[in-house]
Design a protein around this motif. Sequence first.
Motif, PDB file in Angstrom:
ATOM      1  N   GLN A  55       3.525   4.693  11.656  1.00 55.22           N
ATOM      2  CA  GLN A  55       2.424   3.653  12.179  1.00 55.22           C
ATOM      3  C   GLN A  55       1.173   4.728  11.933  1.00 55.22           C
ATOM      4  O   GLN A  55       0.954   5.702  11.896  1.00 55.22           O
ATOM      5  N   VAL A  56       0.143   4.071  12.079  1.00 54.49           N
ATOM      6  CA  VAL A  56      -0.992   4.680  11.555  1.00 54.49           C
ATOM      7  C   VAL A  56      -1.944   4.420  12.816  1.00 54.49           C
ATOM      8  O   VAL A  56      -2.116   3.446  13.340  1.00 54.49           O
TER       9      VAL A  56
ATOM     10  N   GLY B 197      -1.247   9.770  11.161  1.00 51.45           N
ATOM     11  CA  GLY B 197      -0.053   9.112  11.091  1.00 51.45           C
ATOM     12  C   GLY B 197       0.281   8.861   9.641  1.00 51.45           C
ATOM     13  O   GLY B 197       0.192   9.669   8.656  1.00 51.45           O
ATOM     14  N   ARG B 198       0.812   7.715   9.258  1.00 49.84           N
ATOM     15  CA  ARG B 198       1.528   7.507   8.236  1.00 49.84           C
ATOM     16  C   ARG B 198       0.241   6.907   7.335  1.00 49.84           C
ATOM     17  O   ARG B 198       0.428   5.885   6.782  1.00 49.84           O
ATOM     18  N   THR B 199      -0.692   7.774   7.050  1.00 50.07           N
ATOM     19  CA  THR B 199      -2.005   7.317   6.202  1.00 50.07           C
ATOM     20  C   THR B 199      -1.711   7.292   4.868  1.00 50.07           C
ATOM     21  O   THR B 199      -2.237   6.346   4.098  1.00 50.07           O
TER      22      THR B 199
ATOM     23  N   ASN C  47      -9.052  11.926   5.467  1.00 46.30           N
ATOM     24  CA  ASN C  47      -8.533  10.614   6.119  1.00 46.30           C
ATOM     25  C   ASN C  47      -9.432   9.826   6.772  1.00 46.30           C
ATOM     26  O   ASN C  47      -9.107   9.392   7.886  1.00 46.30           O
ATOM     27  N   THR C  48     -10.899   9.968   6.337  1.00 43.52           N
ATOM     28  CA  THR C  48     -11.961   9.563   7.264  1.00 43.52           C
ATOM     29  C   THR C  48     -12.578   8.332   6.312  1.00 43.52           C
ATOM     30  O   THR C  48     -12.929   8.473   5.253  1.00 43.52           O
TER      31      THR C  48
ATOM     32  N   THR D  35      -1.271  -8.629   3.247  1.00 39.64           N
ATOM     33  CA  THR D  35      -2.413  -9.255   3.175  1.00 39.64           C
ATOM     34  C   THR D  35      -3.339  -9.235   4.195  1.00 39.64           C
ATOM     35  O   THR D  35      -4.701  -9.845   4.179  1.00 39.64           O
ATOM     36  N   GLY D  36      -2.820  -8.708   5.226  1.00 43.40           N
ATOM     37  CA  GLY D  36      -3.769  -8.406   6.446  1.00 43.40           C
ATOM     38  C   GLY D  36      -3.925  -6.831   6.881  1.00 43.40           C
ATOM     39  O   GLY D  36      -3.221  -6.003   6.277  1.00 43.40           O
ATOM     40  N   TYR D  37      -4.760  -6.836   7.787  1.00 46.07           N
ATOM     41  CA  TYR D  37      -4.905  -5.450   8.229  1.00 46.07           C
ATOM     42  C   TYR D  37      -4.167  -5.176   9.657  1.00 46.07           C
ATOM     43  O   TYR D  37      -4.369  -6.198  10.783  1.00 46.07           O
ATOM     44  N   ASP D  38      -3.161  -4.429   9.526  1.00 47.23           N
ATOM     45  CA  ASP D  38      -2.034  -4.376  10.579  1.00 47.23           C
ATOM     46  C   ASP D  38      -2.404  -3.330  11.691  1.00 47.23           C
ATOM     47  O   ASP D  38      -1.720  -3.254  12.772  1.00 47.23           O
ATOM     48  N   TYR D  39      -3.355  -2.443  11.548  1.00 49.35           N
ATOM     49  CA  TYR D  39      -3.773  -1.432  12.491  1.00 49.35           C
ATOM     50  C   TYR D  39      -5.404  -1.499  12.504  1.00 49.35           C
ATOM     51  O   TYR D  39      -6.098  -1.703  11.795  1.00 49.35           O
TER      52      TYR D  39
END
Length: 119
Positions: free
Chosen positions: A1-2, A26-28, A77-78, A104-108
Motif C-alpha cells: 500500500q502507498v 510504503g510501496r512507493t 519520494n515527494t 488507468t486510475g489513481y488508487d491512492y
Amino acid sequence: QVQLVESGGGLVQAGGSLRLSCAASGRTYSVYAMGWFRQAPGKEREFVAASTWIGGSAYYADSVKGRFTISRDNAKNTMYLQMNSLKPEDTAVYYCAAKPARTTGYDYWGQGTQVTVSS
C-alpha cells in the motif's frame, strides 16, 4: 500500500503563491505517476496536474496552465505543486493521488489540504 500526506495549504491573498507537498511512503516503487486534484464546496473533484515519476512528463488542467508547476524529488519520494498567481477560484481542498503502474486510475489518495485564496 502507498500512503500519501499533503501539506503546505493555507490562506493567501489573490496573486500570491503557495507550494503544496505530497510525501509518499510504503510501496512507493509501485507508483507510476502522481497527480493533484481539487474539490471546492458544492463542486465535483477536478483534475489539476499530474506527472510521471520517472521521466517527469507533466500535464495540467487548462485552468491552471501557466500558473501552476508540478515537480518531484525522487530521493525524498515527494511531489510538489507550486501555485503562483493564485485566484479566489483556486480555493479548494487539494488532494494528491498516486497511480500504480499498469493501471488507468489513481488508487491512492491523501487526506487533502485546504487552500483558501482571498480576494
